[in-house]
Write a protein that holds these residues in place. Structure first.
Motif, mmCIF file in Angstrom:
data_model
loop_
_atom_site.group_PDB
_atom_site.id
_atom_site.type_symbol
_atom_site.label_atom_id
_atom_site.label_comp_id
_atom_site.label_asym_id
_atom_site.label_seq_id
_atom_site.Cartn_x
_atom_site.Cartn_y
_atom_site.Cartn_z
ATOM 1 N N SER A 129 -84.704 65.706 -128.858
ATOM 2 C CA SER A 129 -85.838 65.363 -128.469
ATOM 3 C C SER A 129 -85.888 63.667 -128.138
ATOM 4 O O SER A 129 -84.857 63.166 -128.115
ATOM 5 N N GLY A 130 -86.792 63.557 -127.362
ATOM 6 C CA GLY A 130 -86.856 62.196 -126.645
ATOM 7 C C GLY A 130 -88.100 61.842 -126.623
ATOM 8 O O GLY A 130 -89.333 62.661 -126.549
ATOM 9 N N SER A 131 -88.687 60.639 -126.373
ATOM 10 C CA SER A 131 -90.048 60.044 -126.350
ATOM 11 C C SER A 131 -90.477 59.254 -125.060
ATOM 12 O O SER A 131 -89.629 58.543 -124.402
ATOM 13 N N PHE A 132 -91.742 59.190 -124.826
ATOM 14 C CA PHE A 132 -92.092 58.313 -123.821
ATOM 15 C C PHE A 132 -93.505 57.788 -124.701
ATOM 16 O O PHE A 132 -94.059 58.255 -125.444
ATOM 17 N N VAL A 133 -93.487 56.203 -124.339
ATOM 18 C CA VAL A 133 -94.415 55.542 -125.246
ATOM 19 C C VAL A 133 -95.240 54.643 -124.261
ATOM 20 O O VAL A 133 -94.907 54.267 -123.147
ATOM 21 N N LYS A 134 -96.740 54.761 -124.463
ATOM 22 C CA LYS A 134 -97.493 53.972 -124.008
ATOM 23 C C LYS A 134 -98.254 53.290 -124.904
ATOM 24 O O LYS A 134 -99.060 53.773 -125.518
ATOM 25 N N GLY A 135 -98.162 51.987 -125.049
ATOM 26 C CA GLY A 135 -98.860 51.251 -126.160
ATOM 27 C C GLY A 135 -98.384 51.807 -127.581
ATOM 28 O O GLY A 135 -97.292 52.125 -127.892
ATOM 29 N N ASN A 136 -99.584 52.336 -128.006
ATOM 30 C CA ASN A 136 -99.352 52.814 -129.637
ATOM 31 C C ASN A 136 -99.383 54.522 -129.583
ATOM 32 O O ASN A 136 -99.479 55.089 -130.446
ATOM 33 N N THR A 137 -99.348 54.687 -128.165
ATOM 34 C CA THR A 137 -99.524 56.344 -127.957
ATOM 35 C C THR A 137 -97.800 56.732 -127.644
ATOM 36 O O THR A 137 -97.153 56.174 -126.817
ATOM 37 N N ARG A 138 -97.528 57.956 -128.258
ATOM 38 C CA ARG A 138 -95.905 58.572 -127.985
ATOM 39 C C ARG A 138 -96.199 59.864 -127.572
ATOM 40 O O ARG A 138 -96.993 60.822 -128.293
ATOM 41 N N LEU A 139 -95.539 60.323 -126.780
ATOM 42 C CA LEU A 139 -95.208 61.761 -126.184
ATOM 43 C C LEU A 139 -93.777 61.959 -126.715
ATOM 44 O O LEU A 139 -92.984 61.630 -126.053
ATOM 45 N N ARG A 140 -93.702 62.852 -127.585
ATOM 46 C CA ARG A 140 -92.379 63.233 -128.241
ATOM 47 C C ARG A 140 -92.235 64.592 -127.623
ATOM 48 O O ARG A 140 -92.873 65.698 -127.719
ATOM 49 N N ILE A 153 -75.484 88.719 -117.743
ATOM 50 C CA ILE A 153 -76.497 88.368 -117.000
ATOM 51 C C ILE A 153 -76.936 86.936 -117.169
ATOM 52 O O ILE A 153 -77.217 85.982 -116.408
ATOM 53 N N GLY A 154 -77.094 86.639 -118.628
ATOM 54 C CA GLY A 154 -77.546 85.442 -119.040
ATOM 55 C C GLY A 154 -76.573 84.415 -118.860
ATOM 56 O O GLY A 154 -76.861 83.360 -118.691
ATOM 57 N N LYS A 155 -75.198 84.827 -118.834
ATOM 58 C CA LYS A 155 -74.119 83.684 -118.621
ATOM 59 C C LYS A 155 -74.292 83.363 -117.076
ATOM 60 O O LYS A 155 -73.853 82.229 -116.598
ATOM 61 N N LEU A 156 -74.426 84.172 -116.206
ATOM 62 C CA LEU A 156 -74.708 84.070 -114.674
ATOM 63 C C LEU A 156 -75.922 83.040 -114.433
ATOM 64 O O LEU A 156 -75.926 82.591 -113.366
ATOM 65 N N LEU A 157 -77.053 83.083 -115.245
ATOM 66 C CA LEU A 157 -78.332 82.391 -114.826
ATOM 67 C C LEU A 157 -78.158 81.102 -115.336
ATOM 68 O O LEU A 157 -77.514 80.762 -116.446
ATOM 69 N N PRO A 158 -78.701 80.092 -114.834
ATOM 70 C CA PRO A 158 -79.118 78.761 -115.322
ATOM 71 C C PRO A 158 -79.502 78.816 -116.700
ATOM 72 O O PRO A 158 -80.307 79.346 -117.252
ATOM 73 N N PRO A 159 -78.817 77.823 -117.579
ATOM 74 C CA PRO A 159 -79.344 77.652 -119.059
ATOM 75 C C PRO A 159 -80.782 77.139 -119.057
ATOM 76 O O PRO A 159 -81.206 76.445 -118.001
ATOM 77 N N VAL A 160 -81.713 77.651 -119.786
ATOM 78 C CA VAL A 160 -82.999 77.689 -120.051
ATOM 79 C C VAL A 160 -83.576 76.903 -121.317
ATOM 80 O O VAL A 160 -82.842 77.085 -122.231
ATOM 81 N N MET A 161 -84.537 76.114 -121.181
ATOM 82 C CA MET A 161 -85.043 75.364 -122.548
ATOM 83 C C MET A 161 -86.622 75.619 -122.336
ATOM 84 O O MET A 161 -87.286 75.688 -121.419
ATOM 85 N N GLY A 162 -87.048 75.975 -123.569
ATOM 86 C CA GLY A 162 -88.524 75.830 -123.792
ATOM 87 C C GLY A 162 -88.846 74.382 -124.221
ATOM 88 O O GLY A 162 -87.607 73.352 -124.552
ATOM 89 N N SER A 163 -89.804 73.884 -124.610
ATOM 90 C CA SER A 163 -90.187 72.703 -124.877
ATOM 91 C C SER A 163 -91.551 72.493 -125.754
ATOM 92 O O SER A 163 -92.280 73.198 -125.599
ATOM 93 N N VAL A 164 -91.498 71.690 -126.911
ATOM 94 C CA VAL A 164 -92.628 71.299 -127.557
ATOM 95 C C VAL A 164 -93.196 69.937 -127.236
ATOM 96 O O VAL A 164 -92.284 69.007 -127.368
ATOM 97 N N LEU A 165 -94.271 69.839 -126.714
ATOM 98 C CA LEU A 165 -94.775 68.121 -126.331
ATOM 99 C C LEU A 165 -95.770 68.065 -127.405
ATOM 100 O O LEU A 165 -96.932 68.732 -127.668
ATOM 101 N N GLN A 166 -95.435 66.928 -128.311
ATOM 102 C CA GLN A 166 -96.030 66.334 -129.382
ATOM 103 C C GLN A 166 -96.669 64.833 -128.988
ATOM 104 O O GLN A 166 -96.157 64.001 -128.777
#
Length: 288
Positions: A129-140, A153-166
């Motif tokens: 995980s990583g964060s972006f911070v604006k004042g006292n607000t954080r997007l993780r 087929i999965g090995k031939l295609l680019p790696p993919v990620m899902g993401s949770v934005l908190q």
């Protein structure tokens, strides 16, 4: 797991913690606005009848227009990119997008973006995980498991990620969004509700994309299975009907949703439509 990066952004006036919005541009591209952040996902801005290259001699023609041109984008804080395929990051975007804009993505995509001249790509491993911070607000932002295809087929295609934005204020969670990325249903998705429960909203990459006749993105049935696994309060289907390589129309998902009696959870957006959401008043009031 410790954060792999933290980026401090300029705070711009007072943030609205009560309401937010999702604007559907097309394909997997949305503008998500909440808590003073404006986030662009999987930017794809080529026009109808133009083609994207998908590797191994494959290409696909766009059937729809994006809801706005790239030159008409509002100021963006960051991009969340599930993987590097041209229907998620096209040649127009590679040429026109601000090269200094932070982009959160996979290691594979971050390396390629660096070669294109993008200077602020940040790579996440699964469950990093990583964060972006604006004042006292954080997007993780936390990377979740994804697989773009079965077996070889999965090995031939680019790696993919899902993401949770908190979105957080004073270290307390306000709103949580799950973006599936171009994944199929597989066992590791069951880690998501264990590690990231109580999702407010999910953006589902559908389309039933097929490469060499093999399914490589969720169709309607798998989209409903994703709802069963991660149990979001609301869900918006995206990434459907836009390209010739998409073989499962939105109507497949709609029928599966009705059969599963999940209609009250799903919001359908056409290109150029906006979903306005409200954060429960009690959740916000305790963090003022």
């Amino acid at each position: 797991m410790a954060e792999s990066f933290e980026i401090v952004l300029p705070a711009a006036g007072s943030a609205d913690y009560q309401t937010g919005s999702v604007f559907f541009v097309g394909t997997a591209t949305v503008l998500l606005r909440y808590a003073g952040f404006t986030i662009l996902t999987d930017p794809n801005f080529i026009h109808r009848h133009e083609k994207v290259r998908l590797g191994y001699g494959l290409s696909s023609r766009r059937l729809t227009e994006p809801a706005l041109d790239i030159k008409d984008l509002p100021p963006i804080d960051l991009v969340v990119l599930s993987h590097l395929h041209e229907d998620h990051f096209d040649r127009l975007v590679a040429r026109e997008l601000d090269k200094a804009l932070p982009i959160v993505t996979t290691k594979h995509a971050a390396a390629s973006l660096g070669e294109m001249g993008f200077t602020a790509a940040r790579a996440l491993d699964t469950w990093g995980s990583g964060s972006f911070v604006k004042g006292n607000t954080r997007l993780r932002i936390t990377a979740t498991p994804g697989t773009h295809g079965p077996g070889v087929i999965g090995k031939l295609l680019p790696p993919v990620m899902g993401s949770v934005l908190q979105f957080e204020k004073d270290s307390e969670a306000l709103f949580r969004v799950y973006i599936t990325g171009d994944t199929l249903i597989f066992d590791r998705l069951r880690e998501i509700p264990e590690r990231e429960p109580d999702l407010d909203l999910a953006l589902l990459h559908l389309g039933g994309t097929r490469a060499f006749g093999i399914l490589v993105t969720m169709d309607g049935r798998q989209g409903v299975e994703m709802l069963r696994i991660v149990q979001p309060k609301r869900a918006i289907p995206i990434h459907y009907n836009d390209y010739t390589i998409f073989k499962s129309p939105l109507s497949d998902f709609q029928r599966a949703v009705e059969a599963a009696r999940f209609s009250d959870r799903v919001i359908y957006l056409s290109h150029d439509e906006t979903y306005q959401f409200e954060v429960p008043a009690g959740r916000v009031a305790t963090k003022r």
